[in-house]
Design an enzyme around this catalytic site. Structure first.
Site, PDB file in Angstrom:
ATOM      1  N   LEU A  62      33.252  66.996  51.529  1.00  0.00           N
ATOM      2  CA  LEU A  62      34.525  66.015  52.154  1.00  0.00           C
ATOM      3  C   LEU A  62      35.159  65.365  50.963  1.00  0.00           C
ATOM      4  O   LEU A  62      36.480  65.058  51.276  1.00  0.00           O
ATOM      5  CB  LEU A  62      33.977  64.993  53.168  1.00  0.00           C
ATOM      6  N   GLY A  63      34.619  65.026  50.072  1.00  0.00           N
ATOM      7  CA  GLY A  63      35.243  64.346  48.883  1.00  0.00           C
ATOM      8  C   GLY A  63      34.249  64.113  47.765  1.00  0.00           C
ATOM      9  O   GLY A  63      32.880  64.176  47.821  1.00  0.00           O
TER      10      GLY A  63
ATOM     11  N   LYS B  59      33.358  58.375  41.819  1.00  0.00           N
ATOM     12  CA  LYS B  59      32.645  58.325  40.569  1.00  0.00           C
ATOM     13  C   LYS B  59      31.073  58.172  41.032  1.00  0.00           C
ATOM     14  O   LYS B  59      30.362  58.623  40.215  1.00  0.00           O
ATOM     15  CB  LYS B  59      33.163  56.644  40.284  1.00  0.00           C
ATOM     16  N   PHE B  60      30.544  57.880  42.297  1.00  0.00           N
ATOM     17  CA  PHE B  60      29.441  57.567  42.768  1.00  0.00           C
ATOM     18  C   PHE B  60      28.636  59.066  42.762  1.00  0.00           C
ATOM     19  O   PHE B  60      27.402  59.055  42.761  1.00  0.00           O
ATOM     20  CB  PHE B  60      29.238  57.019  44.082  1.00  0.00           C
ATOM     21  N   GLY B  61      29.401  60.105  43.319  1.00  0.00           N
ATOM     22  CA  GLY B  61      28.760  61.222  43.526  1.00  0.00           C
ATOM     23  C   GLY B  61      29.740  62.040  44.486  1.00  0.00           C
ATOM     24  O   GLY B  61      31.026  62.180  44.279  1.00  0.00           O
TER      25      GLY B  61
ATOM     26  N   VAL C 192      30.521  63.328  48.752  1.00  0.00           N
ATOM     27  CA  VAL C 192      30.471  63.117  50.166  1.00  0.00           C
ATOM     28  C   VAL C 192      30.286  64.746  50.878  1.00  0.00           C
ATOM     29  O   VAL C 192      31.321  65.391  50.814  1.00  0.00           O
ATOM     30  CB  VAL C 192      31.196  62.255  50.774  1.00  0.00           C
TER      31      VAL C 192
ATOM     32  N   LYS D   7      26.534  60.702  52.022  1.00  0.00           N
ATOM     33  CA  LYS D   7      26.953  60.255  50.766  1.00  0.00           C
ATOM     34  C   LYS D   7      25.886  60.586  49.555  1.00  0.00           C
ATOM     35  O   LYS D   7      24.927  59.863  49.499  1.00  0.00           O
ATOM     36  CB  LYS D   7      27.399  58.733  50.539  1.00  0.00           C
TER      37      LYS D   7
ATOM     38  N   ASP E 168      36.640  46.245  46.325  1.00  0.00           N
ATOM     39  CA  ASP E 168      37.405  47.619  46.074  1.00  0.00           C
ATOM     40  C   ASP E 168      38.274  47.931  47.409  1.00  0.00           C
ATOM     41  O   ASP E 168      38.331  49.068  47.734  1.00  0.00           O
ATOM     42  CB  ASP E 168      36.366  48.630  46.004  1.00  0.00           C
TER      43      ASP E 168
END
Length: 662
Positions: free
Chosen positions: A265-266, A269-271, A273, A288, A380
């Site tokens: 899905l996306g 920066k974290f990883g 989805v 996530k 954020d």
């Protein structure tokens, strides 16, 4: 290639005489021939060939040379060889590549290389193999608006067949006792992934809906059917009641033990989805998947998961589960189907008015108010993190709490992250943040919502940050006072349908610029294309993150080749600059690093490494921006600061002088 001698050069005759004295005839003849005749050259240069699936593809190039010529074709970094379906026919003047019954995975760039004894040439032709699209990726999602009308929304195909999707066919079928009917077409000319059904539906009637995509080749198979929808006379949006649970991180199982991992899905920066479905209940969720490459990454992931247990509110996306294994951490979230708020607003089928804007702001404030009551700041807030519950109504939720943090009255919190256009001045100055920091971001979102323009957006991040710090303001309201503001109260009961629509043109330009700024890296794009190609040729669906994916040898070779091309030793595209600052101020030393693999960064003060502390913060972004922030500087902080970037190919150094005066 060596430079060819020019027979018009003054020394040409001298060279001929010199050669005659050595070996005379044969060497001199060869030299004169090479000077008089050019190397092999192409005559006809087609740039692109397009065929439909199943048709014959013919790629042909003609060339000239007075000498014998050898040629070959290369596709996906491998030489094309003859087989039962592919034939190469070459002569001294041309070469032809014939593909019988072209497949989607035949598409791509084909390079013909020709050579004679004096040199070589090459030319690439792009082959497009187009087909009708795959079905839309999701079944239609339905919002009931009245007893006789509704709005359908769906996701486009995962693969468009190599030719852009130009529209959709929407179909309906009456269901229920004694009402079974065949599928009939509602429209064959829908241009977006949303469609309002205004007629043909009966009060209390029960219906199924499905959608087909089409391009220049043809119409896809139908999507999955919608759930049974019974037309209702009740109006207005009703928020579904939610039950909340505290999540304990599961360290025994993997996420794949309980969930099917579907499409991506996306990426952030974290990883990444992914969409998930629960194996027992079928419930659709979002997963996530954190990078979690080291203890620091894992700690940040666990912090976000633990924080979610304090965010049980209908305007905040909910955590449904979490898994912690050696290789990854996964947080299972609510699946929010409506997409980003601003993307929905600019859709041609959606009315954007001042009352609906107030409704969005009211919900954002309600969600952040609950967070602030728990002494938690989001830090954020931006349009990408405001998403719609469905594709038609005005209900929204706030997502992405990866940068959120609890406030401790005894320990000031300073941060160095955020999006330049939405970040508050105290973040830029590396000063303590608080509840008011979120309120600044909410104000920027409100401004864009009403005007379509970003109030602080400059031509660069540095210019944007300068505009933010130069801004003057009277005060910042709390969530409670903002909700009670007369502007909010004036529209609480207003009917959006009786209000003049707001222009969407400026917001469309704003979103277009945001998309351009977020363009992905080439390697990620190629991997995505390889994934789509594997889906189009009928291979298995993607495995979950962290597991090996089965790719064709050609795809693996292309990816490896691109990886090698991207590799480079570190270098500084923006160098550090000498700076003089008075005592007690905050200093930001900024540089930009390029290199692949991503360089490791070490800051030095003189010969000593800089250790992070409350007064020394290091930030190294994925885009290469690297910043050392020194707060409350003293004369002892003066000296030479060096940024050292290292990867497997080498290292680079960049230095500047800091002078701290009284």
């Amino acid at each position: 290639m060596p430079k060819v001698l020019d027979k018009h050069m003054p020394q040409f005759n001298d060279i001929v005489i010199f050669l005659k004295t050595l070996c005379y005839s044969r060497m001199t003849e060869m030299l004169l021939q090479s000077l008089a005749e050019p190397s092999v050259q192409f005559e006809e240069l087609p740039e692109q060939v397009e065929v439909r699936v199943g048709e014959k593809a013919k790629l042909q190039c003609s060339f000239t040379s007075s000498l014998p010529v050898a040629s070959c074709w290369i596709h996906n970094k491998q030489k094309v060889v003859n087989d039962s379906r592919i034939q190469v026919e070459s002569s001294n003047q041309s070469t032809t590549l014939l593909i019988a019954e072209a497949h989607p995975n035949d598409a791509g760039s084909y390079t013909v290389v020709v050579r004679d004894r004096r040199g070589s040439a090459q030319h690439s032709i792009v082959l497009s193999v187009i087909d009708r699209p795959q079905p839309p990726a999701s079944c239609p999602v339905i919002s009931q608006l009245s007893s006789t009308s509704l709005v359908l929304s769906w996701s486009g195909p995962c693969y468009d067949g190599g030719s852009v999707v130009t529209g959709y066919v929407v179909e309906v079928k009456r269901v229920g006792p004694g009402k079974a009917e065949d599928w009939s077409e509602l429209t064959g000319r829908c241009r977006s992934t949303s469609y309002r059904v205004r007629s043909g539906l009966e009060p209390q009637g029960e219906y199924h809906f499905r959608v087909r995509a089409y391009n220049t080749v043809g119409v896809s198979e139908p999507s999955q059917e919608s759930d049974t929808i019974r037309m209702d006379t009740a109006g207005g949006e009703v928020e579904e009641p939610q039950s909340y649970v505290d999540i304990t991180i599961n360290t025994t199982n993997k996420v794949t033990d309980h969930y099917n991992v579907l499409e991506k899905l996306g990426v952030g920066k974290f990883g990444q989805v992914f969409r998930l479905t629960h194996k027992e209940t079928g419930r659709v969720c979002a997963g996530k998947f954190y990078k979690a490459r080291g203890s620091r990454d894992k700690a940040a992931a666990r912090k976000e998961i633990e924080l979610m247990n304090h965010l049980h509110h209908p305007k905040l996306v909910q955590c449904l589960g979490a898994y912690d294994s050696r290789s990854e951490i996964v947080m299972v979230m609510e699946y929010i189907a409506g997409g980003e708020l601003f993307e929905r607003i600019v859709d041609d089928n959606f009315e954007h008015t001042e009352p609906t804007s107030v409704r969005y702001m009211q919900q954002i404030l309600e969600g952040i108010q609950y967070m602030h009551q728990q002494s938690i700041v989001h830090l954020d807030l931006k349009p990408e993190n405001i998403v719609c519950v469905n594709s038609t109504g005005t209900l929204i939720k706030i997502i992405d709490f990866g940068l959120a943090s609890s406030l401790d009255p005894n320990t000031p919190l300073k941060v160095m992250h955020g999006t330049p256009e939405f970040v508050a001045p105290e973040v830029i100055g590396f000063e303590p943040v608080g509840l008011a920091t979120d309120m600044w971001s909410i104000g920027v979102i409100c401004y864009i919502l009403l005007s379509g323009e970003s109030p602080f957006q400059g031509n660069s991040d540095d210019e944007t940050l300068a505009l933010v710090t130069a801004a003057k303001w009277e005060r910042r309201l709390s969530c409670e006072k903002a909700l009670a503001h007369p502007w909010m109260a004036a529209f609480v009961s207003a009917d959006p349908r009786t209000t003049k629509s707001l222009s969407k043109e400026k917001m469309k330009k704003f979103l277009a610029k945001q998309k351009w700024k977020k363009t992905g890296k080439a390697l990620l794009a190629l991997k995505r294309m390889a994934h789509l190609s594997s889906k189009s040729d009928g291979s298995e669906s993607p495995t979950s993150p962290g597991e090996d994916q089965t790719l064709t040898p050609e795809t693996e070779h292309a990816l490896k080749s691109l990886e090698e091309q991207l590799q480079s030793e570190p270098r500084f595209s923006q160098a550090l600059k000498d700076i003089t600052q008075p005592q007690g101020t905050t200093v930001r030393l900024i540089c930009h690093i390029q290199g692949y693999p991503d360089p490791e960064v070490l800051w030095l003060h003189g010969e000593e490494p800089v250790e992070e502390s409350s007064s020394r913060q290091i930030d190294y972004q994925d885009d290469g921006n690297c910043t050392l922030v020194l707060s409350d500087v003293q004369e002892s902080d003066s000296g030479v600061y060096t940024c050292k970037a290292t990867n497997s190919l080498g290292e680079a150094l960049c230095s500047c002088k800091l002078k701290v005066g009284p």
